[in-house]
Each structure stands twice: as structure tokens, then as C-alpha cells.
Write a protein that holds these residues in place. Structure first.
Motif, short mmCIF file in Angstrom:
data_model
loop_
_atom_site.label_atom_id
_atom_site.label_comp_id
_atom_site.label_asym_id
_atom_site.label_seq_id
_atom_site.Cartn_x
_atom_site.Cartn_y
_atom_site.Cartn_z
N ASN A 10 0.67 5.77 -0.72
CA ASN A 10 -0.16 6.94 -0.87
C ASN A 10 0.67 8.08 -1.44
OD1 ASN A 10 -2.84 6.32 0.68
ND2 ASN A 10 -1.19 5.47 1.89
N ALA A 33 -13.68 4.74 -14.56
CA ALA A 33 -12.81 5.89 -14.32
C ALA A 33 -11.47 5.74 -15.02
CB ALA A 33 -12.59 6.07 -12.83
N GLU A 41 -8.48 11.07 -5.39
CA GLU A 41 -9.39 11.98 -4.71
C GLU A 41 -8.71 13.34 -4.69
OE1 GLU A 41 -11.65 9.87 -1.25
OE2 GLU A 41 -9.54 9.32 -1.16
N LEU A 100 -3.53 -1.03 -8.42
CA LEU A 100 -4.86 -0.44 -8.34
C LEU A 100 -4.73 0.97 -7.79
CD1 LEU A 100 -6.72 -3.47 -6.71
CD2 LEU A 100 -6.39 -2.99 -9.14
N ALA A 101 -5.45 1.93 -8.36
CA ALA A 101 -5.32 3.34 -7.96
C ALA A 101 -6.68 3.96 -7.70
CB ALA A 101 -4.59 4.12 -9.04
N ARG A 102 -6.74 4.79 -6.66
CA ARG A 102 -7.94 5.59 -6.34
C ARG A 102 -7.49 7.04 -6.26
NH1 ARG A 102 -7.52 1.40 -3.10
NH2 ARG A 102 -9.12 -0.17 -3.00
N VAL A 160 -3.57 10.00 -4.09
CA VAL A 160 -3.67 8.77 -4.88
C VAL A 160 -3.35 7.61 -3.95
CG1 VAL A 160 -2.94 7.57 -6.96
CG2 VAL A 160 -2.79 10.07 -6.86
N ARG A 161 -4.30 6.74 -3.75
CA ARG A 161 -4.11 5.55 -2.91
C ARG A 161 -3.84 4.37 -3.82
NH1 ARG A 161 -5.38 7.80 1.73
NH2 ARG A 161 -7.09 9.28 1.87
N SER A 205 0.85 -1.20 0.00
CA SER A 205 0.00 0.00 0.00
C SER A 205 0.88 1.24 0.00
CB SER A 205 -0.91 0.02 1.24
OG SER A 205 -1.78 -1.07 1.21
N VAL A 245 -7.48 2.03 -12.56
CA VAL A 245 -8.15 3.04 -11.75
C VAL A 245 -9.48 2.50 -11.26
CG1 VAL A 245 -9.07 5.38 -11.71
CG2 VAL A 245 -6.98 4.88 -13.00
N LEU A 246 -9.67 2.54 -9.96
CA LEU A 246 -10.91 2.04 -9.34
C LEU A 246 -11.92 3.16 -9.22
CD1 LEU A 246 -9.33 -0.08 -6.48
CD2 LEU A 246 -10.10 -0.85 -8.71
N SER A 247 -13.19 2.82 -9.40
CA SER A 247 -14.28 3.76 -9.22
C SER A 247 -15.55 2.96 -8.93
CB SER A 247 -14.48 4.62 -10.47
OG SER A 247 -15.04 3.86 -11.50
#
Length: 129
Positions: free
Chosen positions: A67, A93, A125, A121-123, A107-108, A65, A86-88
Motif C-alpha cells: 500500500n 481506468a 483512491e 495490479l493497482a487500485r 494505491v493498493r 500486497s 490499473v483496476l476499475s
């Protein structure tokens, strides 16, 4: 600090992670070193910037993990991210290509298995200051 109990370690409380902070003042490429810290704060003072990655903690059963905390500064910044998944909520996304002026984007990342951008995997915000 945790303590050893009959059934294993007890780590109640909070976790504190080390964070590195860097400034990208010139150039168009920046390498994110995943072998350093859980948190990487990047002050982006130029545009465009293309991100690439090195040193994930690879291993067939590993999950790493990370960030990223990206600050765009006083101008909007054109950015290119690696080929992360990219997760959504809808699954449609894509990574942003522009970070607005005075914005911060978090970016997580979860790097799966042997690592590499296609196993990440990326999120994303964002918020404006």
C-alpha cells in the motif's frame, strides 16, 4: 499473537504492519523499494515525480500486497507511475498523472508471480484534506 491449535494456527484479531515514511523534496525520480514494508508513505514536495520499483517478492506462486500513501502537499503534483495494470469497475481506468494540492492518494498493489510492473495490479483512491 496467534496460537497453534489442532488444525493449524489461529490468528484471530487484527494485523499490524510496519510503515515507512519518506519525503521526496527534489529530483524527478523516486524508487519504491518493495522489499521493505507493506506500507510506504510518501510526502511529495516536488514535481514532476516518476516512480519506479525494485525488490518485489518474486516467485511463481507468490502474491505480494503493498500500500502506498501519497501526500501531494500544498501544490498539485505531476506524477508518472510504472506500467501497472490499473483496476476499475469498468476496466478502462488508467493511473492518475496529477495529484491535486492537499490530496492524499492511496494505491493498493498486488504483485503477482515473479513480480515486475507488468505483473502488478493497482487500485487508486484519493481524497482532499
Amino acid at each position: 499473537m496467534g496460537r497453534m491449535e489442532t488444525n493449524g494456527w489461529n490468528f484471530r484479531g487484527t494485523m499490524t504492519y510496519q510503515k515507512s515514511t519518506v519525503a521526496v523534496n527534489s529530483g524527478t525520480n523516486y524508487v519504491l523499494d518493495f522489499g521493505t514494508n507493506n506500507y510506504i508513505e510518501v510526502n511529495i514536495n516536488t514535481s514532476p515525480v516518476r516512480f519506479s520499483t525494485v525488490n518485489p517478492h518474486g516467485g511463481s506462486t507468490n502474491v505480494q500486497s503493498l500500500n502506498l500513501i501519497l501526500h501531494a502537499g500544498v501544490s498539485s503534483r505531476n506524477v508518472v507511475f510504472p506500467a501497472w495494470k490499473v483496476l476499475s469497475p469498468t476496466g478502462t481506468a488508467s493511473a492518475p498523472t496529477n495529484l491535486p494540492a492537499l490530496s492524499t492518494t492511496v494505491v493498493r498493489l498486488e504483485v503477482l508471480g515473479a513480480g515486475g510492473d507488468t505483473n502488478t495490479l493497482a487500485r487508486f483512491e484519493s481524497y482532499l484534506k
